[in-house]
Design a protein around this motif. Structure first.
Motif, PDB file in Angstrom:
ATOM      1  N   SER A 240     -16.122 -23.563   5.542  1.00  0.00           N
ATOM      2  CA  SER A 240     -15.682 -22.638   4.496  1.00  0.00           C
ATOM      3  C   SER A 240     -14.219 -22.243   4.664  1.00  0.00           C
TER       4      SER A 240
ATOM      5  N   SER B  55     -16.822 -28.615   1.154  1.00  0.00           N
ATOM      6  CA  SER B  55     -17.042 -27.214   0.767  1.00  0.00           C
ATOM      7  C   SER B  55     -15.925 -26.300   1.231  1.00  0.00           C
TER       8      SER B  55
ATOM      9  N   LYS C 195     -12.987 -23.974   1.385  1.00  0.00           N
ATOM     10  CA  LYS C 195     -12.483 -23.129   0.310  1.00  0.00           C
ATOM     11  C   LYS C 195     -11.065 -22.629   0.545  1.00  0.00           C
TER      12      LYS C 195
ATOM     13  N   ASP D  24     -13.767 -20.291  -5.196  1.00  0.00           N
ATOM     14  CA  ASP D  24     -15.055 -20.437  -5.894  1.00  0.00           C
ATOM     15  C   ASP D  24     -14.892 -20.196  -7.393  1.00  0.00           C
TER      16      ASP D  24
ATOM     17  N   ARG E 296     -13.351 -23.208  -9.033  1.00  0.00           N
ATOM     18  CA  ARG E 296     -14.303 -24.305  -9.165  1.00  0.00           C
ATOM     19  C   ARG E 296     -15.262 -24.039 -10.322  1.00  0.00           C
TER      20      ARG E 296
END
Length: 678
Positions: free
Chosen positions: A229, A294, A296, A653, A656
């Motif tokens: 993350s 994944s 971020k 997030d 996305r």
């Protein structure tokens, strides 16, 4: 001018080079005369010198290779001169009777070249598009490395395998019996051929590791399973690893699954002990695997030429955290605009960016404090020990040629001289590791300062800790080295190290932290409290020196900002040529400091204020400046840092989600357009 040590080394290298040329010339003379003792002595001495240089000064033999006089040429020339001697000894100019010797020598060199070609194939087959640490790599079918002599030491391999051939030839020169030459070159050929066959075993399917394509597929699967993350991205030179290492504990404490992304293969082993997974991806084409993961957000402790390659990924948010904050212009680099956010310690850095007027939007600046300063102990009042401990930690000279960057050149010797003149001072001298790397004058001044300190140490006497203190330090050192140092056999290559440095044991980070604290306590306990110390090694760390010191003397650098967390007295050397008023105005971090001129006449007053708080008129200013530079103590810095990381990840997030929504709208719009057309 080069330093004395550098000049001495160059003189030795020149002497070795001259000796090598003399041996070749003498060998030629011995072959032409012919003079058997001269030829044998020169040939043997030349080979012995070459073997010695391969071990002791590989840099010199590398230079010879650049001028097309590499080890292959040298050894071939050496053997050809011996054959020339045999030719001259025959008298009729023929090599009748020595044909097997000549053929054997040709076969030996052919086998050597075959071994070298095999070594290249093996090295290529054992090179993956990435390097890992703290990750289970069993899926890559990694294997132990072949012997280093065969796989990576071309020069040493040739010279060692050539010893029996040269020895046999020289015995033949002395006895005129070809049998010795045949035996010698035969043994050399068998060594080279056997080495080639042994090395070729690593090309068999059983020992071959995963191919590049399968390795990349494995990396995609690992990223999907681990689900990173937050990450730290770092690229730099051999001496810059400290810039990343200072953030390891902070990264490990973040919520989620952290990862470290490097770009240089050598850097994998320079990152200190951590439980965080490390991936080194040298090529930008493979770096794009991160965009599909994944991941971020990423923090960046330094700018580099390769930073732009990861900033291309819009799916990842990027924060520049720097490796330290100071008033120097380098702390406000215009490149900072490339990041999504700039994380700073406190209000002073925010203001610094706005004053620099480099186009950084104030909304993109986030105050997070300095989480890694937690181990620094706060000020506990005037020193109670007999000796006042002064830490002199000057910075380096920097890239811009400004002599005011470091006090080492213009004030260092005066500062140290003034400190050594006080019989109740213990000096800890910890120069920046890059001192002298740009300006040789700084390096020479650093050497003179260390010589002054060593001389002062020799002139002092006093009680020393007993042998039990040294024994405790040795025990703690062994324990800490076991936890933090990866030991590999000499032949281990990158792949073998990856195989051995898999998933760390649970709780290793906490164990390392405890072992480090125990080592630091044992280190300081093993030293006499009156003895000056020169600290140029990684241990003890700078923060440990902060805790030991009663006062700091430094330059305009991040060292000052970090030290301020303790609120202990500090001084900054002004070698900029500015007046004190200008100096304080231009560099806010020195506003609560005692300013030292190049003559260091203020040292006595500084020491008096340290020893008697009634003379310390800057205590309140230090407390205020601490908040200005590092932010409030509540909530704790780590809490603010983690909150900033979560907020930036949330922005990733959100982006996305917006991109997915837009992607889903496109087919709907196309259908509507099609229906309207019908």
């Amino acid at each position: 001018m080069p330093s004395a040590g550098t000049a001495s080394r160059r003189a030795v290298q020149a002497a070795a080079l001259i000796a090598m040329l003399v041996f070749f010339a003498t060998q030629l003379v011995g072959a032409l005369l012919p003079n058997v003792p001269l030829l044998i002595a020169a040939s043997a001495a030349g080979l012995a010198l070459d073997l010695y240089l391969q071990h002791r000064d590989p840099g010199l033999v590398a230079v010879l290779g650049k001028v097309r006089f590499d080890v292959m040429v040298r050894q071939l020339l050496r053997d050809m001169l011996v054959l020339l001697g045999l030719l001259r000894l025959q008298g009729d100019g023929s090599l009748r009777g020595y044909a097997p010797v000549f053929v054997g020598l040709v076969l030996f060199y052919a086998a050597h070249l075959a071994c070298q070609a095999t070594a290249i194939l093996v090295r290529r087959s054992r090179t993956l598009p990435f390097v890992t640490r703290n990750i289970d790599t069993s899926g890559l079918r990694l294997t132990a490395a072949p012997p280093r002599l065969l796989a990576r030491q071309h020069g040493r391999r040739l010279l060692r395998f050539a010893i029996p051939a040269t020895a046999g030839l020289l015995v033949t020169v002395g006895t005129e019996k070809p049998l010795w030459g045949v035996l010698g070159v035969g043994a050399a050929f068998l060594l080279a051929a056997g080495g080639t066959l042994h090395l070729a075993g690593w090309l068999r399917p059983k020992k071959r590791i995963a191919s590049e394509q399968r390795a990349l597929e494995w990396l995609d699967r690992w990223l999907a399973d681990y689900k990173p993350s937050a990450g730290m991205y770092f690229s730099g030179g051999t001496t810059s690893a400290y810039q990343a290492n200072m953030w390891l504990s902070t990264l490990a404490a973040l919520d989620g699954n952290p990862v470290i992304v490097l770009r240089e293969r050598f850097m994998v082993q320079k990152i200190e002990a951590t439980d965080v997974p490390i991936i080194c991806i040298p090529k930008v084409v493979h770096l794009m695997a991160l965009e599909k993961s994944s991941l971020k957000m990423m923090i960046h402790p330094a700018n580099s030429g390769k930073t732009s390659q990861v900033l291309r990924m819009p799916s990842i948010k990027h924060a520049f955290i720097n490796h330290g904050e100071s008033d120097k212009l380098s702390s406000c680099n215009p490149y900072s605009k490339a990041y999504d956010e700039i994380w700073v310690a406190g209000p002073a850095a925010r203001e610094r960016y706005q004053l620099a007027d480099i186009g950084v939007d104030d909304r993109d600046v986030v105050e997070v404090g300095r989480p890694q300063l937690a181990p620094i102990r706060p000020y506990a009042g005037a020193p109670t020990r007999e000796f006042t401990t002064v830490l002199y930690a000057p910075t380096w000279e920097g890239w811009d040629g400004n002599p005011g960057n470091t006090s080492v050149m213009l004030a260092g010797e005066n500062i140290v001289r003034a400190l050594l003149a006080d019989p109740k001072v213990r000096l800890l001298y910890k120069p920046h590791p890059m001192t002298g790397s740009v300006d040789p004058r700084a390096g020479r001044a650093n050497e003179r300062i260390q010589a002054m300190i060593r001389e002062a140490v020799a002139a002092r006497t006093g009680a020393r800790p007993g042998p039990e203190a040294a024994a405790e330090l040795a025990r703690r050192t062994t324990e800490l080295d076991r936890l933090t140092t990866s030991t590999f056999r000499d032949s281990a290559d990158e792949i073998e190290r990856m195989m051995l440095q898999g998933t760390p044991e649970a709780g290793r980070a906490a164990t390392v932290e405890a072992a480090t604290a125990a080592w630091e306590a044992a280190y300081w306990a093993s030293l006499p409290e009156w003895e000056h110390q020169i600290i140029t090694t990684a241990r003890p760390a700078l923060f440990s020196c902060f805790n030991e010191a009663d006062v700091l003397i430094s330059d305009v650098s991040s060292v000052v900002s970090d030290y301020l967390i303790s609120e202990k007295p500090y001084a900054v050397a002004n070698t900029s040529g500015m007046t004190e008023e200008e100096f304080r105005t231009n560099f806010p971090t020195v506003s609560a400091a005692t300013i030292l001129t190049p003559e260091a006449g203020e040292v006595a007053g500084l020491l008096a204020a340290v020893r008697d708080p009634r003379l310390d008129g800057l205590a309140e200013a230090r407390a205020e400046l601490k908040v200005q530079l590092l932010g409030p103590s509540d909530p704790p810095s780590l809490v603010r840092f983690n909150a900033a990381a979560l907020a930036l990840a949330a922005e990733a997030d959100a982006r996305r989600a917006r991109m997915e929504a837009r992607a889903s709208e496109i087919p709907t719009q196309r259908e509507a357009d099609t229906a309207a057309a019908v």
